[in-house]
Motif scaffolding. Sequence first.
Motif, PDB file in Angstrom:
ATOM      1  N   ASP A 157      28.804  39.077  38.991  1.00 48.76           N
ATOM      2  CA  ASP A 157      29.553  39.203  40.241  1.00 48.76           C
ATOM      3  C   ASP A 157      29.588  40.680  40.605  1.00 48.76           C
ATOM      4  OD1 ASP A 157      31.521  39.516  42.192  1.00 48.76           O
ATOM      5  OD2 ASP A 157      32.614  37.759  41.497  1.00 48.76           O
ATOM      6  N   ALA A 158      28.781  41.067  41.592  1.00 43.57           N
ATOM      7  CA  ALA A 158      28.641  42.483  41.938  1.00 43.57           C
ATOM      8  C   ALA A 158      29.942  43.084  42.459  1.00 43.57           C
ATOM      9  CB  ALA A 158      27.524  42.652  42.960  1.00 43.57           C
ATOM     10  N   LYS A 159      30.710  42.309  43.241  1.00 46.87           N
ATOM     11  CA  LYS A 159      31.965  42.830  43.777  1.00 46.87           C
ATOM     12  C   LYS A 159      32.946  43.155  42.651  1.00 46.87           C
ATOM     13  CE  LYS A 159      33.956  41.297  47.448  1.00 46.87           C
ATOM     14  NZ  LYS A 159      34.614  40.417  48.449  1.00 46.87           N
ATOM     15  N   THR A 160      33.036  42.241  41.690  1.00 47.35           N
ATOM     16  CA  THR A 160      33.928  42.478  40.551  1.00 47.35           C
ATOM     17  C   THR A 160      33.461  43.664  39.732  1.00 47.35           C
ATOM     18  OG1 THR A 160      34.524  40.138  40.431  1.00 47.35           O
ATOM     19  CG2 THR A 160      34.905  41.469  38.464  1.00 47.35           C
ATOM     20  N   ALA A 161      32.140  43.739  39.492  1.00 46.72           N
ATOM     21  CA  ALA A 161      31.591  44.835  38.695  1.00 46.72           C
ATOM     22  C   ALA A 161      31.813  46.183  39.377  1.00 46.72           C
ATOM     23  CB  ALA A 161      30.097  44.603  38.461  1.00 46.72           C
ATOM     24  N   LEU A 162      31.649  46.224  40.699  1.00 45.10           N
ATOM     25  CA  LEU A 162      31.860  47.481  41.421  1.00 45.10           C
ATOM     26  C   LEU A 162      33.327  47.878  41.392  1.00 45.10           C
ATOM     27  CD1 LEU A 162      30.609  49.722  43.158  1.00 45.10           C
ATOM     28  CD2 LEU A 162      31.036  48.292  45.168  1.00 45.10           C
ATOM     29  N   GLN A 163      34.215  46.895  41.527  1.00 53.27           N
ATOM     30  CA  GLN A 163      35.650  47.185  41.469  1.00 53.27           C
ATOM     31  C   GLN A 163      36.030  47.719  40.091  1.00 53.27           C
ATOM     32  OE1 GLN A 163      38.302  44.364  43.297  1.00 53.27           O
ATOM     33  NE2 GLN A 163      39.874  44.653  41.714  1.00 53.27           N
ATOM     34  N   GLU A 164      35.474  47.124  39.036  1.00 58.46           N
ATOM     35  CA  GLU A 164      35.762  47.598  37.677  1.00 58.46           C
ATOM     36  C   GLU A 164      35.239  49.011  37.472  1.00 58.46           C
ATOM     37  OE1 GLU A 164      33.972  44.572  35.315  1.00 58.46           O
ATOM     38  OE2 GLU A 164      35.696  43.213  35.444  1.00 58.46           O
ATOM     39  N   TRP A 165      34.068  49.294  38.063  1.00 61.87           N
ATOM     40  CA  TRP A 165      33.498  50.644  37.964  1.00 61.87           C
ATOM     41  C   TRP A 165      34.438  51.647  38.625  1.00 61.87           C
ATOM     42  CZ3 TRP A 165      32.129  54.646  41.127  1.00 61.87           C
ATOM     43  CH2 TRP A 165      31.248  55.605  40.608  1.00 61.87           C
ATOM     44  N   ALA A 166      34.954  51.308  39.804  1.00 62.22           N
ATOM     45  CA  ALA A 166      35.853  52.203  40.517  1.00 62.22           C
ATOM     46  C   ALA A 166      37.163  52.392  39.755  1.00 62.22           C
ATOM     47  CB  ALA A 166      36.126  51.650  41.912  1.00 62.22           C
ATOM     48  N   GLN A 167      37.721  51.306  39.248  1.00 60.66           N
ATOM     49  CA  GLN A 167      38.997  51.395  38.527  1.00 60.66           C
ATOM     50  C   GLN A 167      38.864  52.246  37.267  1.00 60.66           C
ATOM     51  OE1 GLN A 167      39.904  47.213  38.050  1.00 60.66           O
ATOM     52  NE2 GLN A 167      41.211  47.177  39.879  1.00 60.66           N
ATOM     53  N   ALA A 168      37.710  52.166  36.611  1.00 56.57           N
ATOM     54  CA  ALA A 168      37.480  52.954  35.395  1.00 56.57           C
ATOM     55  C   ALA A 168      37.477  54.450  35.698  1.00 56.57           C
ATOM     56  CB  ALA A 168      36.159  52.547  34.749  1.00 56.57           C
ATOM     57  N   ARG A 169      37.308  54.803  36.962  1.00 54.61           N
ATOM     58  CA  ARG A 169      37.291  56.210  37.384  1.00 54.61           C
ATOM     59  C   ARG A 169      38.509  56.544  38.237  1.00 54.61           C
ATOM     60  NH1 ARG A 169      32.936  54.025  36.109  1.00 54.61           N
ATOM     61  NH2 ARG A 169      31.195  55.149  35.166  1.00 54.61           N
ATOM     62  N   ALA A 170      39.563  55.739  38.074  1.00 58.83           N
ATOM     63  CA  ALA A 170      40.846  55.955  38.750  1.00 58.83           C
ATOM     64  C   ALA A 170      40.719  55.942  40.270  1.00 58.83           C
ATOM     65  CB  ALA A 170      41.482  57.258  38.275  1.00 58.83           C
ATOM     66  N   MET A 171      39.755  55.187  40.794  1.00 60.86           N
ATOM     67  CA  MET A 171      39.597  55.029  42.236  1.00 60.86           C
ATOM     68  C   MET A 171      40.258  53.728  42.678  1.00 60.86           C
ATOM     69  SD  MET A 171      35.623  55.910  43.081  1.00 60.86           S
ATOM     70  CE  MET A 171      34.785  57.390  42.489  1.00 60.86           C
ATOM     71  N   PRO A 172      40.684  53.649  43.918  1.00 61.02           N
ATOM     72  CA  PRO A 172      41.156  52.364  44.450  1.00 61.02           C
ATOM     73  C   PRO A 172      39.980  51.411  44.610  1.00 61.02           C
ATOM     74  CG  PRO A 172      41.065  54.000  46.190  1.00 61.02           C
ATOM     75  CD  PRO A 172      40.811  54.737  44.900  1.00 61.02           C
ATOM     76  N   PRO A 173      40.238  50.123  44.797  1.00 55.03           N
ATOM     77  CA  PRO A 173      39.138  49.159  44.959  1.00 55.03           C
ATOM     78  C   PRO A 173      38.264  49.513  46.160  1.00 55.03           C
ATOM     79  CG  PRO A 173      41.211  48.026  44.568  1.00 55.03           C
ATOM     80  CD  PRO A 173      41.560  49.467  44.800  1.00 55.03           C
ATOM     81  N   PRO A 174      36.988  49.148  46.126  1.00 51.64           N
ATOM     82  CA  PRO A 174      36.099  49.383  47.266  1.00 51.64           C
ATOM     83  C   PRO A 174      36.610  48.647  48.503  1.00 51.64           C
ATOM     84  CG  PRO A 174      34.863  48.701  45.318  1.00 51.64           C
ATOM     85  CD  PRO A 174      36.303  48.480  45.014  1.00 51.64           C
ATOM     86  N   SER A 175      36.313  49.188  49.665  1.00 46.81           N
ATOM     87  CA  SER A 175      36.693  48.532  50.918  1.00 46.81           C
ATOM     88  C   SER A 175      35.446  47.964  51.586  1.00 46.81           C
ATOM     89  CB  SER A 175      37.373  49.522  51.859  1.00 46.81           C
ATOM     90  OG  SER A 175      36.495  50.584  52.203  1.00 46.81           O
ATOM     91  N   TYR A 176      35.615  46.840  52.271  1.00 48.37           N
ATOM     92  CA  TYR A 176      34.496  46.165  52.938  1.00 48.37           C
ATOM     93  C   TYR A 176      34.808  46.064  54.428  1.00 48.37           C
ATOM     94  CZ  TYR A 176      33.044  44.933  48.232  1.00 48.37           C
ATOM     95  OH  TYR A 176      32.648  44.988  46.909  1.00 48.37           O
TER      96      TYR A 176
END
Length: 229
Positions: A157-176
Amino acid sequence: MKLSADLQALSTRLGHRFERPELLVRAVTHSSRAGVNREDNQRLEFLGDRVLGLVMAEALLAEDKGASEGQLAPRFNALVRKETCADVARQIDLGDSLKLGRSEMMSGGRRKQALLGDAMEAVIAAVYLDAGFDTAKDMVLRLWGDRIGSVEDDARDAKTALQEWAQARAMPPPSYRELSREGPDHAPVFVIEVRLEDGQTAKAKAGSKRQAEQAAAKTLLATVEKNAS
């Protein structure tokens, strides 16, 4: 009962000769065409979904004997979801044989993902009722083919994977953001942009918002992972 020429051709593409041809007729009949003497495919769709699920569960267990339930579940979902069923339906030109009401036909029903996916499940049930589980299983495995062995990429699931990547770097979730919608109502094309807090973006287009978001997320994820390596 004798099958029409288009259904005989479909039967050949399925690799199954029906002892009870009426089952195939029902499997390709949409509710918009049903009537007093013509059943639609909704009940068959319900059954076919369960037959497909059992076939795929068995196939995945055999394919990877060391996989955990957590690894198997997303692969299973990728193989039985409506998009995959619709892809297989297109592969055998199932849309050409659908029995649709006039309004559904005029709105492009033969190309609609939901109708194709439902009909594919109904066809699986028709084969199951006509010849049993083993015959239905053989057909499903043949039609799904390499999808089973290569499902790992589709299951992510690319959306979940990208969100996890962002969270691991203290970023908010991606916006669409939906940039545009083109085409007629029955066959729209959405263009979606995904953006990270640091300004990185990617765009993608697809026939549904969900698919476009997934495609955009997959593109951006590949970019950030490449830059990080």
